[in-house]
Design a protein around this motif. Structure first.
Motif, mmCIF file in Angstrom:
data_model
loop_
_atom_site.group_PDB
_atom_site.id
_atom_site.type_symbol
_atom_site.label_atom_id
_atom_site.label_comp_id
_atom_site.label_asym_id
_atom_site.label_seq_id
_atom_site.Cartn_x
_atom_site.Cartn_y
_atom_site.Cartn_z
ATOM 1 N N LYS A 92 -10.793 -2.420 -4.378
ATOM 2 C CA LYS A 92 -9.613 -2.512 -3.527
ATOM 3 C C LYS A 92 -9.710 -1.539 -2.367
ATOM 4 N N ASN A 93 -8.789 -1.703 -1.418
ATOM 5 C CA ASN A 93 -8.755 -0.905 -0.190
ATOM 6 C C ASN A 93 -10.071 -0.999 0.587
ATOM 7 N N LEU A 126 -11.686 -3.109 3.841
ATOM 8 C CA LEU A 126 -11.431 -3.990 4.975
ATOM 9 C C LEU A 126 -12.760 -4.533 5.480
ATOM 10 N N THR A 160 -5.044 -4.357 12.020
ATOM 11 C CA THR A 160 -5.134 -5.314 10.930
ATOM 12 C C THR A 160 -3.747 -5.798 10.544
ATOM 13 N N LYS A 214 -3.341 -6.851 7.434
ATOM 14 C CA LYS A 214 -3.320 -6.606 5.991
ATOM 15 C C LYS A 214 -2.632 -5.277 5.715
ATOM 16 N N ASN A 215 -2.036 -5.169 4.540
ATOM 17 C CA ASN A 215 -1.376 -3.921 4.141
ATOM 18 C C ASN A 215 -2.253 -3.168 3.161
ATOM 19 N N PHE A 216 -2.463 -1.909 3.432
ATOM 20 C CA PHE A 216 -3.218 -1.025 2.550
ATOM 21 C C PHE A 216 -2.374 0.193 2.265
ATOM 22 N N GLU A 217 -2.829 0.987 1.320
ATOM 23 C CA GLU A 217 -2.168 2.246 1.024
ATOM 24 C C GLU A 217 -3.209 3.355 1.064
ATOM 25 N N VAL A 228 -9.037 3.595 3.497
ATOM 26 C CA VAL A 228 -9.629 2.260 3.428
ATOM 27 C C VAL A 228 -11.120 2.367 3.725
ATOM 28 N N THR A 238 -14.770 5.535 6.258
ATOM 29 C CA THR A 238 -13.393 5.333 5.841
ATOM 30 C C THR A 238 -12.450 5.630 6.990
ATOM 31 N N TYR A 263 -5.042 4.023 6.711
ATOM 32 C CA TYR A 263 -4.125 2.964 7.133
ATOM 33 C C TYR A 263 -2.806 3.579 7.545
ATOM 34 N N ILE A 312 -6.114 0.901 11.168
ATOM 35 C CA ILE A 312 -6.981 1.784 10.397
ATOM 36 C C ILE A 312 -7.451 2.857 11.377
#
Length: 75
Positions: free
Chosen positions: A15-16, A18, A36, A38-41, A44, A55, A58, A63
């Motif tokens: 996960k996380n 992109l 982006t 897309k939603n991340f926490e 990323v 990396t 987000y 990003i």
């Protein structure tokens, strides 16, 4: 994580991540942020094909690029 660290960690990550295209990759390695939908926490991993390129963090649909200035490609 450094670019090398993302390459090590990325292989086992689920996960996380992109996935970016070639145009976004060029922007990324020149130090630009990536937009982006897309939603991340948090942080990323940036991936293009089978390679990881570091990396970013987000924040509000972007990003944020964390590649150090001395490692970015110049125009």
């Amino acid at each position: 994580l450094t670019i090398e660290g993302s390459q090590i960690i990325g292989l086992g990550s689920k996960k996380n991540i992109l996935e970016i295209n070639e145009e976004q990759l060029q922007n990324w390695i020149h130090g630009k942020d990536i937009e982006t939908d897309k939603n991340f926490e948090g942080f990323v991993l940036i991936k293009n094909k089978n390679d990881f390129y570091g990396t970013g963090k987000y924040k509000e649909g972007k990003i944020l690029n964390f590649i150090p200035k001395e490692r970015r490609l110049k125009n």
